[in-house]
Design a protein around this motif. Structure first.
Motif, PDB file in Angstrom:
ATOM      1  N   PRO A  95       0.800  -1.234   0.000  1.00  0.00           N
ATOM      2  CA  PRO A  95       0.000   0.000   0.000  1.00  0.00           C
ATOM      3  C   PRO A  95       0.827   1.275   0.000  1.00  0.00           C
ATOM      4  O   PRO A  95       0.360   2.317  -0.465  1.00  0.00           O
ATOM      5  CB  PRO A  95      -0.833  -0.125   1.287  1.00  0.00           C
ATOM      6  CG  PRO A  95      -0.106  -1.107   2.135  1.00  0.00           C
ATOM      7  CD  PRO A  95       0.549  -2.054   1.188  1.00  0.00           C
ATOM      8  N   ASP A  96       2.075   1.216   0.497  1.00  0.00           N
ATOM      9  CA  ASP A  96       2.907   2.420   0.542  1.00  0.00           C
ATOM     10  C   ASP A  96       3.323   2.896  -0.855  1.00  0.00           C
ATOM     11  O   ASP A  96       3.822   4.010  -1.004  1.00  0.00           O
ATOM     12  CB  ASP A  96       4.155   2.167   1.384  1.00  0.00           C
ATOM     13  CG  ASP A  96       3.822   1.981   2.852  1.00  0.00           C
ATOM     14  OD1 ASP A  96       2.775   2.525   3.285  1.00  0.00           O
ATOM     15  OD2 ASP A  96       4.573   1.295   3.566  1.00  0.00           O
ATOM     16  N   GLN A  97       3.146   2.038  -1.863  1.00  0.00           N
ATOM     17  CA  GLN A  97       3.511   2.421  -3.225  1.00  0.00           C
ATOM     18  C   GLN A  97       2.404   3.188  -3.938  1.00  0.00           C
ATOM     19  O   GLN A  97       2.555   3.588  -5.083  1.00  0.00           O
ATOM     20  CB  GLN A  97       3.852   1.161  -4.043  1.00  0.00           C
ATOM     21  CG  GLN A  97       5.041   0.389  -3.514  1.00  0.00           C
ATOM     22  CD  GLN A  97       6.312   1.231  -3.514  1.00  0.00           C
ATOM     23  OE1 GLN A  97       6.618   1.912  -4.488  1.00  0.00           O
ATOM     24  NE2 GLN A  97       7.053   1.182  -2.412  1.00  0.00           N
ATOM     25  N   HIS A  98       1.277   3.392  -3.256  1.00  0.00           N
ATOM     26  CA  HIS A  98       0.132   4.051  -3.885  1.00  0.00           C
ATOM     27  C   HIS A  98      -0.136   5.390  -3.219  1.00  0.00           C
ATOM     28  O   HIS A  98       0.037   5.541  -2.015  1.00  0.00           O
ATOM     29  CB  HIS A  98      -1.107   3.151  -3.814  1.00  0.00           C
ATOM     30  CG  HIS A  98      -0.906   1.815  -4.470  1.00  0.00           C
ATOM     31  ND1 HIS A  98      -1.154   1.594  -5.808  1.00  0.00           N
ATOM     32  CD2 HIS A  98      -0.462   0.649  -3.973  1.00  0.00           C
ATOM     33  CE1 HIS A  98      -0.877   0.334  -6.104  1.00  0.00           C
ATOM     34  NE2 HIS A  98      -0.446  -0.257  -5.006  1.00  0.00           N
ATOM     35  N   GLU A  99      -0.588   6.356  -4.027  1.00  0.00           N
ATOM     36  CA  GLU A  99      -0.793   7.710  -3.537  1.00  0.00           C
ATOM     37  C   GLU A  99      -2.045   8.299  -4.169  1.00  0.00           C
ATOM     38  O   GLU A  99      -2.346   8.057  -5.344  1.00  0.00           O
ATOM     39  CB  GLU A  99       0.431   8.576  -3.883  1.00  0.00           C
ATOM     40  CG  GLU A  99       0.338   9.999  -3.386  1.00  0.00           C
ATOM     41  CD  GLU A  99       1.546  10.833  -3.808  1.00  0.00           C
ATOM     42  OE1 GLU A  99       1.840  11.824  -3.121  1.00  0.00           O
ATOM     43  OE2 GLU A  99       2.177  10.495  -4.831  1.00  0.00           O
ATOM     44  N   ASP A 100      -2.792   9.059  -3.376  1.00  0.00           N
ATOM     45  CA  ASP A 100      -3.984   9.746  -3.872  1.00  0.00           C
ATOM     46  C   ASP A 100      -3.539  11.012  -4.599  1.00  0.00           C
ATOM     47  O   ASP A 100      -3.389  12.082  -4.008  1.00  0.00           O
ATOM     48  CB  ASP A 100      -4.914  10.084  -2.697  1.00  0.00           C
ATOM     49  CG  ASP A 100      -6.264  10.606  -3.163  1.00  0.00           C
ATOM     50  OD1 ASP A 100      -6.371  11.025  -4.338  1.00  0.00           O
ATOM     51  OD2 ASP A 100      -7.219  10.593  -2.361  1.00  0.00           O
ATOM     52  N   TYR A 124      -5.050  12.837  -6.876  1.00  0.00           N
ATOM     53  CA  TYR A 124      -6.053  13.895  -6.996  1.00  0.00           C
ATOM     54  C   TYR A 124      -6.072  14.771  -5.747  1.00  0.00           C
ATOM     55  O   TYR A 124      -6.068  16.009  -5.845  1.00  0.00           O
ATOM     56  CB  TYR A 124      -7.442  13.291  -7.221  1.00  0.00           C
ATOM     57  CG  TYR A 124      -8.542  14.330  -7.284  1.00  0.00           C
ATOM     58  CD1 TYR A 124      -8.796  15.031  -8.459  1.00  0.00           C
ATOM     59  CD2 TYR A 124      -9.298  14.630  -6.149  1.00  0.00           C
ATOM     60  CE1 TYR A 124      -9.781  15.994  -8.515  1.00  0.00           C
ATOM     61  CE2 TYR A 124     -10.288  15.600  -6.194  1.00  0.00           C
ATOM     62  CZ  TYR A 124     -10.529  16.278  -7.369  1.00  0.00           C
ATOM     63  OH  TYR A 124     -11.505  17.240  -7.417  1.00  0.00           O
ATOM     64  N   GLN A 125      -6.068  14.157  -4.547  1.00  0.00           N
ATOM     65  CA  GLN A 125      -6.086  14.933  -3.317  1.00  0.00           C
ATOM     66  C   GLN A 125      -4.815  15.757  -3.155  1.00  0.00           C
ATOM     67  O   GLN A 125      -4.842  16.886  -2.653  1.00  0.00           O
ATOM     68  CB  GLN A 125      -6.278  14.010  -2.108  1.00  0.00           C
ATOM     69  CG  GLN A 125      -7.683  13.461  -1.959  1.00  0.00           C
ATOM     70  CD  GLN A 125      -8.708  14.542  -1.679  1.00  0.00           C
ATOM     71  OE1 GLN A 125      -8.396  15.583  -1.109  1.00  0.00           O
ATOM     72  NE2 GLN A 125      -9.945  14.307  -2.089  1.00  0.00           N
ATOM     73  N   LYS A 126      -3.691  15.194  -3.593  1.00  0.00           N
ATOM     74  CA  LYS A 126      -2.427  15.927  -3.521  1.00  0.00           C
ATOM     75  C   LYS A 126      -2.481  17.177  -4.404  1.00  0.00           C
ATOM     76  O   LYS A 126      -2.083  18.264  -3.995  1.00  0.00           O
ATOM     77  CB  LYS A 126      -1.272  15.019  -3.961  1.00  0.00           C
ATOM     78  CG  LYS A 126       0.090  15.691  -3.933  1.00  0.00           C
ATOM     79  CD  LYS A 126       1.182  14.732  -4.405  1.00  0.00           C
ATOM     80  CE  LYS A 126       2.542  15.423  -4.407  1.00  0.00           C
ATOM     81  NZ  LYS A 126       3.609  14.510  -4.895  1.00  0.00           N
ATOM     82  N   ARG A 127      -3.001  17.004  -5.614  1.00  0.00           N
ATOM     83  CA  ARG A 127      -3.098  18.148  -6.527  1.00  0.00           C
ATOM     84  C   ARG A 127      -4.126  19.168  -6.037  1.00  0.00           C
ATOM     85  O   ARG A 127      -3.940  20.372  -6.211  1.00  0.00           O
ATOM     86  CB  ARG A 127      -3.462  17.656  -7.927  1.00  0.00           C
ATOM     87  CG  ARG A 127      -2.337  16.888  -8.615  1.00  0.00           C
ATOM     88  CD  ARG A 127      -2.715  16.550 -10.041  1.00  0.00           C
ATOM     89  NE  ARG A 127      -1.600  15.939 -10.765  1.00  0.00           N
ATOM     90  CZ  ARG A 127      -1.625  15.633 -12.060  1.00  0.00           C
ATOM     91  NH1 ARG A 127      -2.726  15.876 -12.774  1.00  0.00           N
ATOM     92  NH2 ARG A 127      -0.573  15.095 -12.643  1.00  0.00           N
ATOM     93  N   LEU A 128      -5.203  18.678  -5.421  1.00  0.00           N
ATOM     94  CA  LEU A 128      -6.209  19.595  -4.888  1.00  0.00           C
ATOM     95  C   LEU A 128      -5.621  20.460  -3.797  1.00  0.00           C
ATOM     96  O   LEU A 128      -5.863  21.675  -3.740  1.00  0.00           O
ATOM     97  CB  LEU A 128      -7.397  18.789  -4.352  1.00  0.00           C
ATOM     98  CG  LEU A 128      -8.530  19.590  -3.700  1.00  0.00           C
ATOM     99  CD1 LEU A 128      -9.124  20.604  -4.677  1.00  0.00           C
ATOM    100  CD2 LEU A 128      -9.612  18.657  -3.169  1.00  0.00           C
ATOM    101  N   GLN A 129      -4.803  19.872  -2.912  1.00  0.00           N
ATOM    102  CA  GLN A 129      -4.170  20.635  -1.852  1.00  0.00           C
ATOM    103  C   GLN A 129      -3.188  21.650  -2.432  1.00  0.00           C
ATOM    104  O   GLN A 129      -3.111  22.798  -1.967  1.00  0.00           O
ATOM    105  CB  GLN A 129      -3.442  19.692  -0.889  1.00  0.00           C
ATOM    106  CG  GLN A 129      -2.871  20.375   0.346  1.00  0.00           C
ATOM    107  CD  GLN A 129      -3.955  20.979   1.221  1.00  0.00           C
ATOM    108  OE1 GLN A 129      -4.944  20.331   1.536  1.00  0.00           O
ATOM    109  NE2 GLN A 129      -3.766  22.231   1.619  1.00  0.00           N
TER     110      GLN A 129
END
Length: 339
Positions: A207-212, A214-219
């Motif tokens: 799971p550590d290889q996956h990142e949200d 969209y939320q990162k770009r929204l922030q």
């Protein structure tokens, strides 16, 4: 510390222990509100009496169930409290099922299950260890938030978890929500290419290889607009539309991109006669070509990643490779090279 969602007794036969539930998941991201465009005026929702238009406080609100087009039955909290006597604070285990027997579509919410005190620690650890050893999970029922829930209790990350499930009448059938999928014949050739693609992309769940993203770009967008800056991202390749006309070509092309080399179709299945040497001429020629292929020294395998070993195992046609650990893959590849 996260607040307790539910407190009660976990019961199985004559064994019972006090437990607490804690939510195992939470959503992250910036808090968004609604505003009137062109102003800083917040849009708010109020609870009002539809007849008088006056605000209504929480204490004056009760629930009602529709029984006719314009008729409701009012239910007071005391009416609901007496629906499940004896079960409102008990999670009762009714049986144990194989851990992989419940499909993901049944899962609703996930919780961590904790013993309430020191005296509950030993039976808690005993149940957790027994479930781990048997490969089973406990099926239970409980009442929480005015509803009875079907629950699966099982070991995860060294503790017990409780996953609430949907009831059978809440699970839709595919035919209820989507058109039927047309029948299509799947050839052995296409299936072989698809299997190669799956094996080429096989990996362990990390799971550590996956990142949200969209939320990162929204922030980033929120922070940039707050500072009077603009954020631009490179244009991404548009999603393909329509259907793939030639499935085999698409699979070959995908395999070639994944492997970084030439994608080949799976070899035809050998008959019993050819396997025993009935077509020795052709078989010997193919076999001799394989032997000429340069293999890496066995010592070099130690520096390979699991993905690299899996790719080598695929080339050597090692059976069961997708389920092997890295150490097992190294041993299997080393044995094939030495053979």
């Amino acid at each position: 510390m996260v607040s307790t969602v539910w407190r009660g007794t976990l019961s199985v036969g004559l064994l019972s222990l006090g437990v607490s539930l804690y939510s195992a998941r939470e959503r992250h991201g910036p808090t968004m509100h609604q505003f009137v465009r062109g102003t800083d005026h917040r849009v708010r929702y109020r609870k009002v009496d539809e007849e008088t238009g006056k605000d209504v406080g929480s204490r004056d609100i009760v629930k009602g169930a529709k029984v006719d087009s314009d008729e409701y039955v009012i239910l007071e909290p005391d009416d609901l409290a007496g629906l499940a006597p004896g079960k409102s604070r008990t999670m009762e285990i009714t049986g144990f099922v194989p851990a992989d027997s419940v499909e993901p579509v049944w899962y609703s919410n996930a919780y961590f299950l904790s013993p309430q005190d020191q005296s509950a620690a030993k039976p808690y650890r005993l149940l957790c260890a027994a479930l781990e050893r048997t490969g089973r999970v406990a099926l239970a029922t409980m009442v929480m938030r005015d509803r009875e829930h079907l629950v699966l209790v099982g070991p995860q990350q060294g503790v017990l978890t409780a996953n609430t499930l949907f009831w059978p009448d809440e699970i839709r059938a595919p035919s209820d929500v989507m058109p039927p999928v047309a029948e299509a014949e799947v050839s052995e050739r296409d299936l072989g290419l698809a299997e190669q693609l799956v094996e080429a992309m096989a990996e362990d769940w990390d799971p550590d290889q996956h990142e949200d993203v969209y939320q990162k770009r929204l922030q980033e967008l929120i922070e940039a607009k707050s500072a009077g800056r603009k954020v631009r991202y490179a244009e991404e390749r548009p999603a393909q539309e329509g259907t793939v006309v030639e499935l085999t070509d698409a699979l070959r092309k995908t395999l070639k991109e994944r492997k970084g080399g030439r994608a080949r179709a799976p070899e035809p299945r050998r008959s019993e006669e050819s396997a025993k040497g009935g077509t020795a001429k052709g078989g010997a020629a193919k076999g001799s070509r394989r032997k000429k292929k340069t293999e890496p020294p066995a010592a070099d395998l130690e520096g390979m990643t699991k993905k690299e070993l899996l790719r080598r195992a695929q080339e050597l046609d090692v059976p069961g490779r997708s389920k092997m650990s890295r150490e097992d893959l190294e041993s299997a590849v080393r044995e094939r090279i030495s053979a």
